[in-house]
Design a protein around this motif. Structure first.
Motif, PDB file in Angstrom:
ATOM      1  N   ILE A  50      -7.851  13.284  -1.625  1.00 21.06           N
ATOM      2  CA  ILE A  50      -7.686  14.819  -1.946  1.00 21.06           C
ATOM      3  C   ILE A  50      -7.207  15.600  -0.722  1.00 21.06           C
ATOM      4  O   ILE A  50      -6.437  16.283  -0.857  1.00 21.06           O
ATOM      5  N   PRO A  51      -7.851  15.403   0.420  1.00 20.20           N
ATOM      6  CA  PRO A  51      -7.228  15.890   1.434  1.00 20.20           C
ATOM      7  C   PRO A  51      -5.856  15.793   1.933  1.00 20.20           C
ATOM      8  O   PRO A  51      -5.184  16.880   2.522  1.00 20.20           O
ATOM      9  N   LEU A  52      -5.329  14.544   1.749  1.00 21.06           N
ATOM     10  CA  LEU A  52      -3.936  14.446   2.104  1.00 21.06           C
ATOM     11  C   LEU A  52      -3.276  15.066   0.922  1.00 21.06           C
ATOM     12  O   LEU A  52      -2.012  15.631   1.422  1.00 21.06           O
ATOM     13  N   ALA A  53      -3.568  15.267  -0.501  1.00 21.28           N
ATOM     14  CA  ALA A  53      -2.952  16.119  -1.187  1.00 21.28           C
ATOM     15  C   ALA A  53      -2.841  17.397  -0.997  1.00 21.28           C
ATOM     16  O   ALA A  53      -1.944  18.231  -0.986  1.00 21.28           O
ATOM     17  N   GLN A  54      -3.964  18.033  -0.376  1.00 18.44           N
ATOM     18  CA  GLN A  54      -3.934  19.213   0.171  1.00 18.44           C
ATOM     19  C   GLN A  54      -2.930  19.510   1.333  1.00 18.44           C
ATOM     20  O   GLN A  54      -2.739  20.579   1.469  1.00 18.44           O
ATOM     21  N   LYS A  55      -2.670  18.368   1.989  1.00 19.77           N
ATOM     22  CA  LYS A  55      -1.394  18.508   3.099  1.00 19.77           C
ATOM     23  C   LYS A  55      -0.176  18.422   2.435  1.00 19.77           C
ATOM     24  O   LYS A  55       0.876  18.012   3.073  1.00 19.77           O
ATOM     25  N   LYS A  56      -0.232  18.149   1.184  1.00 25.46           N
ATOM     26  CA  LYS A  56       1.066  18.153   0.249  1.00 25.46           C
ATOM     27  C   LYS A  56       1.830  16.860   0.482  1.00 25.46           C
ATOM     28  O   LYS A  56       3.076  16.737   0.406  1.00 25.46           O
ATOM     29  N   ALA A  57       1.210  15.776   0.734  1.00 21.98           N
ATOM     30  CA  ALA A  57       1.570  14.435   0.538  1.00 21.98           C
ATOM     31  C   ALA A  57       1.613  14.093  -1.004  1.00 21.98           C
ATOM     32  O   ALA A  57       0.787  14.505  -1.804  1.00 21.98           O
ATOM     33  N   HIS A  58       2.387  13.364  -1.204  1.00 22.49           N
ATOM     34  CA  HIS A  58       2.889  12.661  -2.719  1.00 22.49           C
ATOM     35  C   HIS A  58       1.927  11.519  -2.841  1.00 22.49           C
ATOM     36  O   HIS A  58       2.347  10.362  -2.561  1.00 22.49           O
ATOM     37  N   ILE A  59       0.593  11.461  -3.612  1.00 22.11           N
ATOM     38  CA  ILE A  59      -0.334  10.470  -3.449  1.00 22.11           C
ATOM     39  C   ILE A  59      -0.187   9.703  -4.757  1.00 22.11           C
ATOM     40  O   ILE A  59      -0.119  10.270  -5.880  1.00 22.11           O
ATOM     41  N   THR A  60      -0.048   8.370  -4.618  1.00 20.57           N
ATOM     42  CA  THR A  60      -0.317   7.383  -5.896  1.00 20.57           C
ATOM     43  C   THR A  60      -1.670   6.774  -5.469  1.00 20.57           C
ATOM     44  O   THR A  60      -2.130   6.040  -4.428  1.00 20.57           O
ATOM     45  N   ALA A  61      -2.681   7.273  -6.165  1.00 17.84           N
ATOM     46  CA  ALA A  61      -4.336   6.811  -6.057  1.00 17.84           C
ATOM     47  C   ALA A  61      -4.394   5.747  -6.824  1.00 17.84           C
ATOM     48  O   ALA A  61      -4.536   5.681  -8.169  1.00 17.84           O
ATOM     49  N   LEU A  62      -4.542   4.471  -6.214  1.00 15.98           N
ATOM     50  CA  LEU A  62      -4.712   3.215  -7.049  1.00 15.98           C
ATOM     51  C   LEU A  62      -6.332   2.692  -6.773  1.00 15.98           C
ATOM     52  O   LEU A  62      -7.048   2.817  -5.706  1.00 15.98           O
ATOM     53  N   ASP A  63      -6.749   2.591  -8.132  1.00 19.82           N
ATOM     54  CA  ASP A  63      -8.062   1.824  -8.230  1.00 19.82           C
ATOM     55  C   ASP A  63      -8.356   1.228  -9.286  1.00 19.82           C
ATOM     56  O   ASP A  63      -7.786   1.270 -10.381  1.00 19.82           O
ATOM     57  N   ILE A  64      -9.370   0.117  -9.202  1.00 13.03           N
ATOM     58  CA  ILE A  64      -9.680  -0.674 -10.218  1.00 13.03           C
ATOM     59  C   ILE A  64     -10.510  -0.039 -11.404  1.00 13.03           C
ATOM     60  O   ILE A  64     -10.615  -0.697 -12.352  1.00 13.03           O
ATOM     61  N   SER A  65     -11.172   1.063 -10.948  1.00 16.02           N
ATOM     62  CA  SER A  65     -12.156   1.593 -11.825  1.00 16.02           C
ATOM     63  C   SER A  65     -11.582   2.915 -12.414  1.00 16.02           C
ATOM     64  O   SER A  65     -11.218   3.766 -11.703  1.00 16.02           O
ATOM     65  N   TYR A  66     -11.849   2.883 -13.772  1.00 13.87           N
ATOM     66  CA  TYR A  66     -11.516   4.052 -14.497  1.00 13.87           C
ATOM     67  C   TYR A  66     -12.261   5.102 -14.090  1.00 13.87           C
ATOM     68  O   TYR A  66     -11.789   6.515 -13.948  1.00 13.87           O
ATOM     69  N   ASP A  67     -13.589   4.942 -14.087  1.00 10.61           N
ATOM     70  CA  ASP A  67     -14.599   6.044 -13.697  1.00 10.61           C
ATOM     71  C   ASP A  67     -14.300   6.734 -12.218  1.00 10.61           C
ATOM     72  O   ASP A  67     -14.330   7.998 -12.244  1.00 10.61           O
ATOM     73  N   MET A  68     -13.738   5.954 -11.398  1.00 12.54           N
ATOM     74  CA  MET A  68     -13.565   6.457  -9.800  1.00 12.54           C
ATOM     75  C   MET A  68     -12.086   7.336 -10.112  1.00 12.54           C
ATOM     76  O   MET A  68     -12.227   8.575  -9.470  1.00 12.54           O
ATOM     77  N   LEU A  69     -11.297   6.889 -10.958  1.00 13.60           N
ATOM     78  CA  LEU A  69     -10.129   7.654 -11.044  1.00 13.60           C
ATOM     79  C   LEU A  69     -10.121   9.012 -11.875  1.00 13.60           C
ATOM     80  O   LEU A  69      -9.471  10.033 -11.476  1.00 13.60           O
TER      81      LEU A  69
END
Length: 262
Positions: free
Chosen positions: A58-77
């Motif tokens: 979230i904070p890096l997206a606020q700095k306008k980086a293009h994030i691929t957020a990878l996680d094994i958990s649906y609920d986390m995502l």
């Protein structure tokens, strides 16, 4: 993989979120230290391995980086998605439901980040992280085992103190892999402390999840005895103290230069 998904989905209900004071402070402290090296995130692709509830995404997206957020958990995502919409940065975040062990090895990113995640739990995982990194990498992990007042008691009662460690690799192991690969890095250590307050049922659920995550069979009578002993005013408080390390490494040709231009 399905059992891991179920476990981490259950963790998401009690997992600290991006706006939690302690996790927020640690993430922003780490980002500020990285930026002190002249690093700018804007417009660069960034993979967040084991992103959890989005402490860094979230904070890096606020700095306008293009994030691929990878996680094994649906609920986390789902939490990351909801928070990204709330913070108006959803356009900068792509959610990727996958485990690091099965994620496509053909993809590379300008910056690869892994923070406090069991996704990086072996030298093989580290090597894959390095391969996915085009230019810069960030790793946040334990310098030494954390002190967790509730978990300490649970493990001691189950005669399993050797299972204490977080399943992610420690900073020293990560640095060893960088040195082996002749990759330049800088590292900074900082202390962190936080508290969690639980109801009796929340603490019991936490106990079961933590023990099962360490492949320890929970013994209900021992858990109940500990919780009854430390409960005050129908509340159970766990205090955590540890030393974290944040590592910034560069794969650029000029190994001493932290730059996205290679």
């Amino acid at each position: 993989m399905s059992s891991n998904i179920a476990l981490w989905n259950s963790f998401s209900k009690q997992y600290p979120q991006q706006d939690d004071v302690s996790i927020n402070e640690d993430a922003h402290y780490s980002i500020k230290w990285i930026e002190s090296h002249g690093i700018c995130f804007e417009n660069y692709s960034l993979l967040d391995i084991g992103c959890g509830t989005g402490a860094f995404s979230i904070p890096l997206a606020q700095k306008k980086a293009h994030i691929t957020a990878l996680d094994i958990s649906y609920d986390m995502l789902k939490i990351v998605h909801d928070k990204s919409v709330e913070c108006d940065v959803s356009a900068y975040i792509t959610l990727q439901h996958d485990s690091w062990s099965t994620f496509s090895r053909a993809q590379t990113f300008d910056i690869v980040l892994a923070s406090m995640t069991p996704a990086i739990s072996s030298t093989y995982d580290i090597d894959c992280m390095l391969q996915a990194t085009k230019s810069l990498g960030i790793f946040v992990g334990w310098k030494r085992y954390q002190n967790n007042t509730l978990l300490d008691l649970l493990l001691l009662s189950h005669n399993a103190p050797e299972h204490y460690s977080n399943r992610s690799v420690e900073v020293k192991e990560f640095l060893h892999a960088l040195e082996k690969a002749s990759i330049a890095y800088n590292v900074h250590y900082f202390p962190t402390t936080w508290k969690r307050a639980y109801s009796y049922e929340e603490a019991k659920n936490y106990a079961y999840k933590q023990l099962l995550n360490r492949q320890i069979f929970p013994q209900e009578e021992k858990i109940d005895a500990i919780l009854h002993d430390i409960m005050v005013d129908n509340c159970i408080v766990s205090e955590n103290k540890s030393i974290k390390g944040v590592v910034l490494f560069s794969k650029c040709a000029f190994l001493k230069e932290f730059s996205l231009v290679c």
